[in-house]
Design an enzyme around this catalytic site. Structure first.
Site: not given
Length: 300
Positions: A162, A185
Site C-alpha cells: 500500500d 502505492h
C-alpha cells in the site's frame, strides 16, 4: 527510576503477544534496544486487536535496531477469499499521544495491517528504517502519520503493498527525505475529507525521494464530499520516478465503491503546493493528473 533506562532484547527470536507500554512515565530517557527478532502471534490469536506494540502517552522513547515480524501472510490470505470473515488486523508499531520519540535502524516485515503509525504525537524521528511486505499484501502501509506535529522520516527504504507513507488529517510540519519507495502505492496525502469538520494538512516537505515501480508517486486524494479540511504550504522536490504508473496525482473525487459521494467534488482546499525538479519515467501515458486545484506550481 528517573535515570535513563535501557530495555534490551538479545540476539534471539521471541514471540511477543499484544503489548501496551503505557505512560506517562517518570523517566523521559527510555531506550528499547533490539538485537533480536520480535514475532507477532498469528491473527487468529489476536482477534480484533488493533495494535501489536502500542506506546501510549510516552515521552523520550528511543527504539533502536532489531526486527519486527508481523506474520501477516495468513491474514492477507484470509482477506483474499470472498466471503471470509477476517479481522481488520493489527498495526505492528504505534505511537499515540507521545512526544520526543526516535525510531532508528529498525526493520519491520510483513505487518498484518500498517507497519508504523504515528498518531496524535509530536517531535518524532524515524531514521534508517526498513519496511518490507509483498506488493500484493493489502493495506500494509509503511508509515502512517496523522494528527501529529514535527515528524521526520529520513534515510529509509519502504517496499510494501500500500502507501509507503500515508499522511492523514491534522498532520503539520512533516519532513520526508532520502526515502526509497517501491513497490507500493507511493507517498499519499489522504485520503482526506471523509468528515466535514476535519483538521488540515500543512507544511509537508518531500525531498530527495526515489519511487521505483510504484502505482503512484506523489498523490493527494480526498473524498468527493463536503469538508472544511485543506492541504497547504507543502512541497515536493528533487524526486525521481522509475517506471511509476501515476507519477503526480491529485484526486478530489475519491469515492470507493461509489457509495455516499457519487458525482460530488471534495470540499478540501488544496493551495500553495509546489512540485520542483520531478524527473524520471512514467509507466502510463498520463504522468500528471490534476482535478480542481488552485495555486499549484510545477517547476522544471
Amino acid at each position: 527510576s528517573l535515570e535513563p533506562t535501557t530495555i534490551y532484547v538479545p540476539r534471539r527470536r521471541f514471540l511477543l503477544g499484544q503489548i501496551t507500554f503505557e505512560g506517562p512515565c517518570t523517566n523521559s530517557g527510555i531506550t528499547l534496544r533490539i538485537d533480536g527478532i520480535l514475532v507477532s502471534p498469528a491473527y487468529e490469536k489476536m482477534g480484533s486487536a488493533k495494535y501489536w506494540m502500542l506506546f501510549d502517552k510516552v515521552e523520550g522513547v528511543n527504539i533502536t535496531g532489531g526486527f519486527l515480524d508481523g506474520q501477516g501472510s495468513s491474514l492477507w490470505s484470509c482477506k483474499g477469499v470472498a466471503g471470509q470473515d477476517c479481522p481488520v488486523g493489527a498495526t505492528s508499531l504505534t505511537f499515540f499521544g507521545s512526544k520526543d520519540v526516535t525510531i532508528q535502524n529498525l526493520t519491520s516485515i510483513n505487518a498484518k495491517l500498517y507497519h508504523i503509525v504515528i498518531l496524535s504525537s509530536q517531535n518524532v524521528v524515524l531514521q534508517g528504517v526498513r519496511i518490507y511486505a509483498p506488493e500484493e499484501s493489502p493495506n500494509t502501509d509503511g508509515v502512517h502519520v496523522e494528527k501529529s506535529l514535527n515528524v521526520r522520516i529520513l534515510n529509509s527504504g519502504i517496499k510494501t503493498g500500500d502507501d509507503c507513507v500515508s499522511i492523514g488529517p491534522g498532520t503539520k510540519d512533516l519532513w520526508i527525505q532520502r526515502v526509497a519507495c517501491g513497490p507500493g502505492h507511493g507517498i499519499s496525502i489522504g485520503s482526506l475529507g471523509k468528515e466535514v469538520n476535519e483538521e488540515g494538512v500543512e507544511n509537508v516537505v518531500v525531498k530527495s525521494v526515489v519511487f521505483t515501480g510504484t502505482q503512484n508517486g506523489l498523490r493527494i486524494k480526498s473524498w468527493g464530499r463536503p469538508s472544511k479540511g485543506y492541504v497547504k504550504r507543502s512541497g515536493f522536490k528533487q524526486v525521481v520516478m522509475n517506471n511509476v504508473q501515476n507519477p503526480i496525482l491529485i484526486d478530489q473525487n475519491y469515492c470507493p465503491n461509489n457509495e455516499g459521494c457519487p458525482g460530488q467534488h471534495s470540499g478540501i482546499q488544496i493551495s500553495n503546493v509546489t512540485y520542483t525538479a520531478i524527473k524520471g519515467t512514467s509507466a502510463t501515458r498520463l504522468p500528471l493528473s490534476l482535478t480542481a486545484v488552485k495555486h499549484l506550481h510545477v517547476k522544471e
